[in-house]
Design an enzyme around this catalytic site. Structure first.
Site, PDB file in Angstrom:
ATOM      1  N   LYS A   1      -9.752   0.447  -4.278  1.00  0.00           N
ATOM      2  CA  LYS A   1     -11.030   0.483  -4.987  1.00  0.00           C
ATOM      3  C   LYS A   1     -12.151  -0.176  -4.180  1.00  0.00           C
ATOM      4  CE  LYS A   1      -9.194   1.289  -9.539  1.00  0.00           C
ATOM      5  NZ  LYS A   1      -7.749   1.436  -9.220  1.00  0.00           N
TER       6      LYS A   1
HETATM    7  C1  LIG Z   1      -6.920   2.507  -9.545  1.00  0.00           C
HETATM    8  C2  LIG Z   1      -5.632   2.611  -8.798  1.00  0.00           C
HETATM    9  C3  LIG Z   1      -4.882   3.823  -8.732  1.00  0.00           C
HETATM   10  C4  LIG Z   1      -5.303   5.070  -9.475  1.00  0.00           C
HETATM   11  O1  LIG Z   1      -6.457   5.684  -8.952  1.00  0.00           O
HETATM   12  P1  LIG Z   1      -7.306   6.723  -9.823  1.00  0.00           P
HETATM   13  O2  LIG Z   1      -8.543   6.996  -9.069  1.00  0.00           O
HETATM   14  O3  LIG Z   1      -7.568   6.032 -11.132  1.00  0.00           O
HETATM   15  O4  LIG Z   1      -6.452   7.961 -10.002  1.00  0.00           O
HETATM   16  C5  LIG Z   1      -3.731   3.836  -7.970  1.00  0.00           C
HETATM   17  N1  LIG Z   1      -3.288   2.722  -7.336  1.00  0.00           N
HETATM   18  C6  LIG Z   1      -3.970   1.556  -7.382  1.00  0.00           C
HETATM   19  C7  LIG Z   1      -3.408   0.360  -6.681  1.00  0.00           C
HETATM   20  C8  LIG Z   1      -5.156   1.447  -8.112  1.00  0.00           C
HETATM   21  O5  LIG Z   1      -5.820   0.270  -8.158  1.00  0.00           O
END
Ligand SMILES: *Cc1c(COP(=O)(O)O)cnc(C)c1O
Length: 460
Positions: free
Chosen positions: A113
């Protein structure tokens, strides 16, 4: 039709530019914003291969930004966003057994993120400096998003951030990643309740339109288009790196999926001409999306807690964006389908499917087995989210299109799962160890709209 003008999936918003789309977050008609056109970049691919990560990010993103941010300012925003990553490659890609791992977790909070939220924080700051406004970001988190958002805007002029998390229900490490940030514009709110209570209060505050306007509330969840856009870049980047290493004409990419934000960025990359033959959508036991891509039925189940908590999601907030394209960019049809889903908790699409996607589910047993096997064979520790992606990817390996697995978090962030899989807590990261001695700042509040609004008022 232009890539730098934005429309709503529900057709009820007059076209806006990139800056307004970022500030709006969720479209005012309840839909999601999308560019009016997706540019075909196939003629540029040859020249893009030799670019650095930041230069590639500029090339990929600038058609969607248009003149909302001048070129020099956008370049500067991008450079600063990725200078915070611990490696000059930003997203290193390494071969690991039969797959290639694209490590997206070298940012400040060790989860993918950061790739989007470092960028979004700098975009907010730039736009506020231009427009002279203020922004109060309010968010609710169960873990990764809160800390990445805080690290995206900490210390930024014109922005205050308020993050609610359920007291005692996020991991101590995730809590410290939020509460040890010393900047005065960061406000961590432990709420006496669950994540659902946090989400409910968040919705109630955002629906208080008078308060939203008077206090300039902004959102950082993955419905914000800037988050999707920043993620498109690493699909091109990792495809180029694996093509260089293998000589393959096309690749496949496996994506551990929750809210469909990450894999939707891959979908945009493919439509722009990225050399990706197939996107592999991987879910854990919360498998609404893998069931949809296998059967056409999108039906909500109950949320089940797993070792990969950031994917414990049933209703994926970015799915509506994909649905819009799937039904031929027909916003009337999207409105009908979303109304039917709100009513029946189920919709069925009977158009024969989408051959770009393959999908599967990696359950808890497979997650643990995959972490063990990669550690034994490769001495590589997969975090549990990445392990779900790898487990599903292994079902779709083929000789002429190498498999890239997106690694979405550093394993040290999920040390309890690593301990469960490997018998001891083998995954460490110095940045997380250092948090253990820092002072903590937080308030503890009731999950009540008035209480939260009063706290925001008293703080800003
Ligand atoms: C947020 C997240 C996901 C999922 O991603 P999306 O964009 O919500 O599909 C997968 N792995 C981790 C570690 C995350 O923080």
């Amino acid at each position: 039709m232009s890539a730098s003008e934005y429309v709503s999936t529900r057709g009820g918003v007059a076209r806006v530019n990139f800056a307004d789309a970022v500030m709006m977050g969720l479209a005012d008609d309840g839909g999601l914003l999308l560019p009016a056109a997706i540019p075909d970049m196939r003629a540029q691919l040859a020249s893009w291969r030799s670019l650095s990560y930041s230069d590639l990010a500029y090339a990929v993103m600038s058609p969607f930004v248009g003149d909302a941010i001048p070129a020099a300012a956008l370049k500067d925003i991008i450079c600063r966003s990725y200078a915070t990553f611990a490696t000059p490659a930003v997203v290193p890609v390494r071969r690991c057994g039969r797959v290639h791992i694209a490590e997206l977790f070298h940012g400040p909070t060790l989860a993918f993120k950061d790739v989007a939220l470092q960028f979004l924080g700098n975009v907010f700051e730039h736009l506020l400096t231009q427009r002279g406004g203020k922004l109060n970001i309010l968010g609710a988190t169960s873990g990764d998003t809160g800390s990445a958002a805080i690290h995206g805007v900490r210390g930024k002029a014109g922005v205050d951030i308020f993050i609610m998390f359920p007291d005692g229900r996020v991991s101590p490490l995730q809590e410290r990643q939020m509460t040890t940030v010393p900047d005065a514009n960061v406000h961590c709110i432990a709420i006496k309740g669950t994540f659902d209570d946090g989400q409910r209060v968040l919705k109630e505050v955002f629906n208080d339109l008078g308060f939203k306007r008077d206090y300039q509330l902004g959102a950082v969840n993955s419905v914000n288009w800037a988050r999707v856009l920043a993620q498109v870049v690493y699909y091109f980047w990792s495809a180029f790196r694996v093509q260089e290493a293998t000589g393959a004409a096309t690749v496949q990419v496996s994506v551990p999926t929750g809210n469909f934000g990450d894999i939707f960025a891959g979908y945009i990359a493919v439509r722009m001409g990225a050399p990706i033959r197939r996107l592999v959508l991987a879910t854990n036991e919360n498998d609404i999306l893998s069931r949809f891509f296998r059967s056409g039925e999108y039906s909500q189940g109950a949320v089940c807690p797993t070792l990969s908590p950031s994917m414990d999601i049933q209703v994926a907030s970015n799915f509506e964006r994909y649905l819009y394209y799937r039904v031929g960019e027909n916003s009337d049809r999207v409105r009908e389908l979303m109304a039917a889903f709100a009513r029946d908790k189920k919709i069925v699409i009977t158009d024969g499917g989408d051959s770009l996607f393959a999908a599967g589910r990696g359950d808890t047993a497979m997650t643990i087995e995959t972490i063990r096997r990669y550690y034994a064979a490769e001495k590589y520790i997969l975090d549990p989210h990445t392990a779900v992606g790898v487990a599903v990817a292994e079902q779709y390996l083929c000789d002429d299109a190498p498999m890239i697995c997106l690694a979405t978090a550093h394993p040290a962030k999920f040390s309890a799962a690593i301990e469960q899989a490997l018998g001891s807590d083998l995954a460490k990261h110095p940045a997380l160890e250092a948090l253990k001695d820092l002072p903590v700042r937080r308030v503890l509040l009731e999950p009540d709209k008035r209480v939260i609004e009063d706290y925001v008022k008293a703080t800003v």
